[in-house]
Design an enzyme around this catalytic site. Structure first.
Site, PDB file in Angstrom:
ATOM      1  N   TYR A   1     -28.001  58.533  72.237  1.00  0.00           N
ATOM      2  CA  TYR A   1     -27.306  59.814  72.098  1.00  0.00           C
ATOM      3  C   TYR A   1     -26.472  59.935  70.823  1.00  0.00           C
ATOM      4  O   TYR A   1     -25.675  59.048  70.507  1.00  0.00           O
ATOM      5  CB  TYR A   1     -26.382  60.045  73.304  1.00  0.00           C
ATOM      6  CG  TYR A   1     -26.119  61.515  73.545  1.00  0.00           C
ATOM      7  CD1 TYR A   1     -26.967  62.247  74.365  1.00  0.00           C
ATOM      8  CD2 TYR A   1     -25.068  62.178  72.936  1.00  0.00           C
ATOM      9  CE1 TYR A   1     -26.753  63.605  74.569  1.00  0.00           C
ATOM     10  CE2 TYR A   1     -24.852  63.539  73.136  1.00  0.00           C
ATOM     11  CZ  TYR A   1     -25.702  64.252  73.965  1.00  0.00           C
ATOM     12  OH  TYR A   1     -25.503  65.593  74.171  1.00  0.00           O
ATOM     13  N   GLY A   2     -26.600  61.036  70.136  1.00  0.00           N
ATOM     14  CA  GLY A   2     -25.701  61.474  69.063  1.00  0.00           C
ATOM     15  C   GLY A   2     -25.229  60.373  68.139  1.00  0.00           C
ATOM     16  O   GLY A   2     -26.021  59.575  67.619  1.00  0.00           O
ATOM     17  N   GLY A   3     -23.927  60.327  67.951  1.00  0.00           N
ATOM     18  CA  GLY A   3     -23.319  59.391  67.017  1.00  0.00           C
ATOM     19  C   GLY A   3     -23.591  57.929  67.339  1.00  0.00           C
ATOM     20  O   GLY A   3     -23.432  57.069  66.478  1.00  0.00           O
TER      21      GLY A   3
ATOM     22  N   SER B   1     -12.731  65.748  67.339  1.00  0.00           N
ATOM     23  CA  SER B   1     -14.003  66.239  67.889  1.00  0.00           C
ATOM     24  C   SER B   1     -13.729  67.353  68.906  1.00  0.00           C
ATOM     25  O   SER B   1     -12.778  67.269  69.679  1.00  0.00           O
ATOM     26  CB  SER B   1     -14.738  65.095  68.591  1.00  0.00           C
ATOM     27  OG  SER B   1     -14.818  63.989  67.738  1.00  0.00           O
TER      28      SER B   1
ATOM     29  N   GLU C   1      -9.660  85.641  63.439  1.00  0.00           N
ATOM     30  CA  GLU C   1      -8.263  85.975  63.103  1.00  0.00           C
ATOM     31  C   GLU C   1      -7.590  84.832  62.346  1.00  0.00           C
ATOM     32  O   GLU C   1      -6.555  85.023  61.701  1.00  0.00           O
ATOM     33  CB  GLU C   1      -7.457  86.304  64.376  1.00  0.00           C
ATOM     34  CG  GLU C   1      -8.004  87.446  65.225  1.00  0.00           C
ATOM     35  CD  GLU C   1      -7.901  88.822  64.547  1.00  0.00           C
ATOM     36  OE1 GLU C   1      -7.658  88.897  63.326  1.00  0.00           O
ATOM     37  OE2 GLU C   1      -8.091  89.831  65.269  1.00  0.00           O
TER      38      GLU C   1
ATOM     39  N   LYS D   1     -21.671  59.159  62.180  1.00  0.00           N
ATOM     40  CA  LYS D   1     -20.354  58.548  62.381  1.00  0.00           C
ATOM     41  C   LYS D   1     -20.341  57.101  61.873  1.00  0.00           C
ATOM     42  O   LYS D   1     -19.360  56.637  61.316  1.00  0.00           O
ATOM     43  CB  LYS D   1     -19.976  58.589  63.860  1.00  0.00           C
ATOM     44  CG  LYS D   1     -19.959  59.972  64.451  1.00  0.00           C
ATOM     45  CD  LYS D   1     -18.969  60.853  63.766  1.00  0.00           C
ATOM     46  CE  LYS D   1     -18.914  62.239  64.390  1.00  0.00           C
ATOM     47  NZ  LYS D   1     -17.946  63.098  63.738  1.00  0.00           N
TER      48      LYS D   1
ATOM     49  N   ASP E   1     -18.494  68.720  59.446  1.00  0.00           N
ATOM     50  CA  ASP E   1     -18.025  67.505  60.136  1.00  0.00           C
ATOM     51  C   ASP E   1     -17.513  66.400  59.207  1.00  0.00           C
ATOM     52  O   ASP E   1     -16.584  65.704  59.575  1.00  0.00           O
ATOM     53  CB  ASP E   1     -19.171  66.949  60.992  1.00  0.00           C
ATOM     54  CG  ASP E   1     -18.696  65.967  62.046  1.00  0.00           C
ATOM     55  OD1 ASP E   1     -17.628  66.210  62.645  1.00  0.00           O
ATOM     56  OD2 ASP E   1     -19.363  64.952  62.278  1.00  0.00           O
TER      57      ASP E   1
ATOM     58  N   THR F   1     -16.734  73.358  63.677  1.00  0.00           N
ATOM     59  CA  THR F   1     -17.938  74.134  63.359  1.00  0.00           C
ATOM     60  C   THR F   1     -17.596  75.631  63.334  1.00  0.00           C
ATOM     61  O   THR F   1     -18.074  76.365  62.469  1.00  0.00           O
ATOM     62  CB  THR F   1     -19.065  73.820  64.366  1.00  0.00           C
ATOM     63  OG1 THR F   1     -19.221  72.399  64.435  1.00  0.00           O
ATOM     64  CG2 THR F   1     -20.380  74.458  63.971  1.00  0.00           C
TER      65      THR F   1
ATOM     66  N   CYS G   1     -12.681  70.408  68.544  1.00  0.00           N
ATOM     67  CA  CYS G   1     -11.487  71.251  68.327  1.00  0.00           C
ATOM     68  C   CYS G   1     -11.818  72.441  67.439  1.00  0.00           C
ATOM     69  O   CYS G   1     -10.921  73.045  66.849  1.00  0.00           O
ATOM     70  CB  CYS G   1     -10.354  70.444  67.713  1.00  0.00           C
ATOM     71  SG  CYS G   1      -9.511  69.368  68.872  1.00  0.00           S
TER      72      CYS G   1
ATOM     73  N   ARG H   1     -20.660  59.794  72.718  1.00  0.00           N
ATOM     74  CA  ARG H   1     -20.294  58.578  71.988  1.00  0.00           C
ATOM     75  C   ARG H   1     -19.518  57.658  72.915  1.00  0.00           C
ATOM     76  O   ARG H   1     -18.725  58.105  73.746  1.00  0.00           O
ATOM     77  CB  ARG H   1     -19.414  58.929  70.783  1.00  0.00           C
ATOM     78  CG  ARG H   1     -20.165  59.555  69.636  1.00  0.00           C
ATOM     79  CD  ARG H   1     -19.279  59.753  68.413  1.00  0.00           C
ATOM     80  NE  ARG H   1     -18.257  60.757  68.616  1.00  0.00           N
ATOM     81  CZ  ARG H   1     -16.993  60.509  68.899  1.00  0.00           C
ATOM     82  NH1 ARG H   1     -16.563  59.269  68.977  1.00  0.00           N
ATOM     83  NH2 ARG H   1     -16.142  61.488  69.084  1.00  0.00           N
TER      84      ARG H   1
ATOM     85  N   HIS I   1     -13.254  62.953  58.182  1.00  0.00           N
ATOM     86  CA  HIS I   1     -13.818  63.735  59.289  1.00  0.00           C
ATOM     87  C   HIS I   1     -13.394  65.188  59.088  1.00  0.00           C
ATOM     88  O   HIS I   1     -12.539  65.711  59.802  1.00  0.00           O
ATOM     89  CB  HIS I   1     -13.258  63.161  60.607  1.00  0.00           C
ATOM     90  CG  HIS I   1     -13.927  63.676  61.837  1.00  0.00           C
ATOM     91  ND1 HIS I   1     -13.324  63.648  63.078  1.00  0.00           N
ATOM     92  CD2 HIS I   1     -15.156  64.210  62.045  1.00  0.00           C
ATOM     93  CE1 HIS I   1     -14.151  64.148  63.988  1.00  0.00           C
ATOM     94  NE2 HIS I   1     -15.258  64.505  63.394  1.00  0.00           N
TER      95      HIS I   1
ATOM     96  N   ARG J   1     -25.517  69.472  72.991  1.00  0.00           N
ATOM     97  CA  ARG J   1     -25.490  69.647  71.536  1.00  0.00           C
ATOM     98  C   ARG J   1     -26.688  70.420  71.024  1.00  0.00           C
ATOM     99  O   ARG J   1     -27.752  70.424  71.657  1.00  0.00           O
ATOM    100  CB  ARG J   1     -25.516  68.262  70.863  1.00  0.00           C
ATOM    101  CG  ARG J   1     -24.317  67.388  71.183  1.00  0.00           C
ATOM    102  CD  ARG J   1     -23.111  67.804  70.393  1.00  0.00           C
ATOM    103  NE  ARG J   1     -21.946  66.977  70.651  1.00  0.00           N
ATOM    104  CZ  ARG J   1     -21.041  66.659  69.737  1.00  0.00           C
ATOM    105  NH1 ARG J   1     -21.169  67.090  68.501  1.00  0.00           N
ATOM    106  NH2 ARG J   1     -19.991  65.934  70.056  1.00  0.00           N
TER     107      ARG J   1
HETATM  108  C1  OXD Z   1     -17.946  64.165  67.010  1.00  0.00           C
HETATM  109  C2  OXD Z   1     -19.150  64.788  66.435  1.00  0.00           C
HETATM  110  O1  OXD Z   1     -18.011  63.655  68.131  1.00  0.00           O
HETATM  111  O2  OXD Z   1     -19.040  65.347  65.341  1.00  0.00           O
HETATM  112  O3  OXD Z   1     -16.897  64.181  66.334  1.00  0.00           O
HETATM  113  O4  OXD Z   1     -20.235  64.717  67.029  1.00  0.00           O
HETATM  114 MN    MN Z   2     -17.149  65.014  64.401  1.00  0.00          MN
END
Ligand code: OXD
Ligand code: MN
Length: 606
Positions: free
Chosen positions: A219-221, A270, A515, A228, A295, A275, A272, A78, A248, A387
């Site tokens: 690409y992606g978002g 993102s 855990e 997004k 997400d 998923t 962190c 992004r 989010h 991804r």
């Molecule tokens: C992000 C995603 O970048 O979910 O937050 O792809």
């Molecule tokens: Mn995200």
């Protein structure tokens, strides 16, 4: 010239027909295809991409229905600094967004889109964010010249004929996308067409219309505009206007050994671990996690006054590196079939590989850029933002209620980020306003290895910094206002968690992954009123022995650090939050200023 039009275009929606015609005149594609969303269409587009090198079919014995795509090296993530919120007034976008004048931006975009699809197919993608027919769902129409976008949107959203039929004569959110690479007659196509100059990429939102225009990136978002752009930036604006929330957040269901089910929604920046948490395998015996989303959550007040969350998406667009049978066995099971992998490495058997996949690399591979790769060559084999795109329904622990039109009632909100120091493992807010304060102060630390510096903290309020489509101070006020919209006792409890604490030697203090169920158990006990806590200046922390650590070996000093109040660290924290709040000027809600002052005072007398 007569234009070839294929696919399912059986609509009487005059606004839609007029918009598609207008875009066709502007972008001058060679053909128009209305996507029906069928399996046959998906297979045909994938086959076409294989034949001109955009896709590599993975070994059908190992990964049936799976493909690999390699993006252009300039187009791998992004582009936040090329993302614009074009509200009429700059103040409505606020200091945390890039603002541009809507009329000037529209004129510039029209220039860029003029002829931008020459030689290509214009695809019309009707898609629904949210279960089709649900009162919370929003219908978008994405026009794109990228077949990669079509097949990814087919996984990430409910898409095609049923959506167009459901739209009928209703309204839709127009989402226009072009890779910005027109083809002249006879010009061979690139495997990943895009505008390679980053400064010519534009991801633009007109929140008042609302509409989305995205140019130059595939690409992606940047390109899958339901995610997004629509489900967060535009939806956050609509949510404020209509009294709901677009966040989010992952959504999970946790069931205790006694069979009691708790729904939890959690916001982390993102990459962190959303998923991983969303489909976690608890190590605590008898507890189970079911996933509803990884997400985005759309949250409304239900008829009973509780907050109900729906995942507007239909698939996962997850970060591949770091995903393994240890970190996320359920994601690994989800991506065994019908998935698209972007920018991962290709093994000689036609399978995928990435860093920390949990098995050693073969002696030779093709890396994400299409070059020969050998272990020890010094380059990562997969791009760090590689991804997978996979259908949510394939997740072995998908919750049976994940498509419930009205959503599921949320008992707790979690906020978090990567915080190597200061922030404890878990902290419960004293009140709704205190919880909103904790969310507004969320952040993630990065390391600046080259300069050998300690962590650099980026405040990422509610993990929405790149995704809030309006003025951040007004967004905080919207959160605060939820307490006036329903009975306070029905609002979720708010907790702040930190799986990423390190000791002074840089070692993780907490093992994380499965855990983390121990922390979730304490959160459930707090919700039920049985969990023991100690009130501290920063919030309610687990009382000694309140966390269930049975069957795990935990160094007592590590545990002490994880649950201690670092008073000097928190005093620095207060000053940094204050500096960030100052950027919001008069948009900062007084209730949050009050929370900051109260925290400062409690720390002074600690
Ligand atoms: C992000 C995603 O970048 O979910 O937050 O792809
Ligand atoms: Mn995200």
């Amino acid at each position: 010239m007569t234009m070839t039009i294929t696919g399912y275009s059986n609509t009487t929606n005059q606004a839609l027909k007029a918009w598609v015609e207008e875009v066709t005149r502007m972008c001058q594609p060679a053909r128009v295809h209305w996507c029906d969303g069928s399996r046959a269409e998906h297979d045909r587009l994938c086959e076409e991409m294989v034949s001109h090198g955009a896709f590599t079919r993975l070994n059908p014995q190992l990964r049936p229905g799976c493909f690999l795509a390699r993006s252009h090296a300039s187009d791998v993530a992004r582009v936040e600094d090329r993302t614009f919120i074009c509200s009429k007034r700059p103040e409505d976008a606020g200091a945390t967004n890039n603002w541009a004048d809507p009329d000037e931006m529209r004129a510039r975009l029209k220039g860029l889109f003029q002829g931008s699809m020459r030689g290509r197919t214009l695809y019309v993608i009707p898609f629904s964010m949210g279960p089709l027919g649900s009162p919370v769902a929003k219908i978008g129409i994405e026009i794109t010249d990228s077949p990669y976008v079509v097949v990814n949107m087919g996984i990430m959203t409910r898409m095609g004929k049923p959506v167009l039929d459901a739209l009928d004569s209703g309204s839709f959110i127009p989402c226009l996308h072009s890779v910005g690479a027109p083809l002249e007659p006879g010009q061979p196509d690139d495997y990943w067409p895009c505008e390679p100059d980053k400064d010519k990429k534009y991801i633009v939102h007109f929140p008042e219309e609302p509409s989305i225009w995205s140019y130059g990136s595939g690409y992606g978002g940047n390109a899958l505009l339901g995610k997004k752009c629509l489900a967060l930036r535009i939806a956050s604006v609509l949510a404020r206007r209509e009294g709901w929330m677009a966040e989010h957040m992952l959504i999970l269901a946790l069931t205790s050994p006694k069979g009691k089910k708790y729904y939890i929604a959690a916001a982390f920046p993102s990459a962190c671990g959303k998923t991983n948490l969303a489909m976690m395998q608890p190590t605590l015996p008898g507890w189970t996690v079911r996933c509803l989303g990884d997400d985005i959550a759309w949250i409304r007040i239900g008829a009973d006054g509780h907050l109900y969350a729906v995942n507007p998406e239909y698939g996962f667009f997850g970060v591949a590196p770091g995903t393994s049978d240890k970190s996320n066995p359920h994601a690994m099971a989800t991506i065994t079939r019908n998935s698209i992998f972007t920018n991962v490495a290709l093994t000689p058997e036609g399978d995928v590989w990435w860093e920390d996949i949990g098995k050693p690399p073969p002696p030779q591979m093709i890396d994400w850029e299409g070059n020969e790769w050998t272990p020890g060559c010094g380059r990562p084999a997969a791009h760090p933002n590689a991804r997978f795109t996979a259908p949510a329904a394939q997740c072995p622990v998908i919750d049976p209620d994940w498509e419930k039109p009205e959503g599921v009632p949320i008992s707790a909100f979690l906020f978090g980020g990567r915080r190597p120091s200061t922030i404890p493992l878990v902290n419960e807010a004293f009140s709704w306003e205190h919880g909103v304060f904790l969310g507004s102060a969320a952040g993630s630390e990065t390391t600046s290895a080259a300069l050998g510096k300690a962590g650099v903290l980026r405040r990422d309020p509610f993990a929405m910094l790149p995704f809030c489509g309006y003025q951040m101070g007004d967004y905080f006020a919207h959160w605060i206002s939820m307490a006036q919209r329903t009975d306070r006792s029905k609002l979720p409890r708010i907790f702040f968690v930190n799986w990423f604490r390190k000791n002074k030697d840089g070692k993780w203090l907490w093992p994380g992954y499965g855990e983390n169920s121990r922390v979730l158990k304490w959160i459930c006990e707090r919700i039920d009123g049985s969990g023991r806590a100690t009130a501290t200046p920063i919030g309610n922390l687990p009382a000694p022995d309140a966390l269930d650590l049975s069957g795990m070996s935990m160094n007592p000093e590590d545990l002490r650090q994880l649950l201690a109040v670092d008073v000097p660290g928190w005093k620095n924290e207060v000053e940094d939050i204050d500096r960030n709040y100052a950027k919001l000027n008069h948009h900062l809600p007084p209730a949050l200023k009050q929370q900051l002052d109260d925290l400062r005072r409690r720390l002074e007398s600690a």
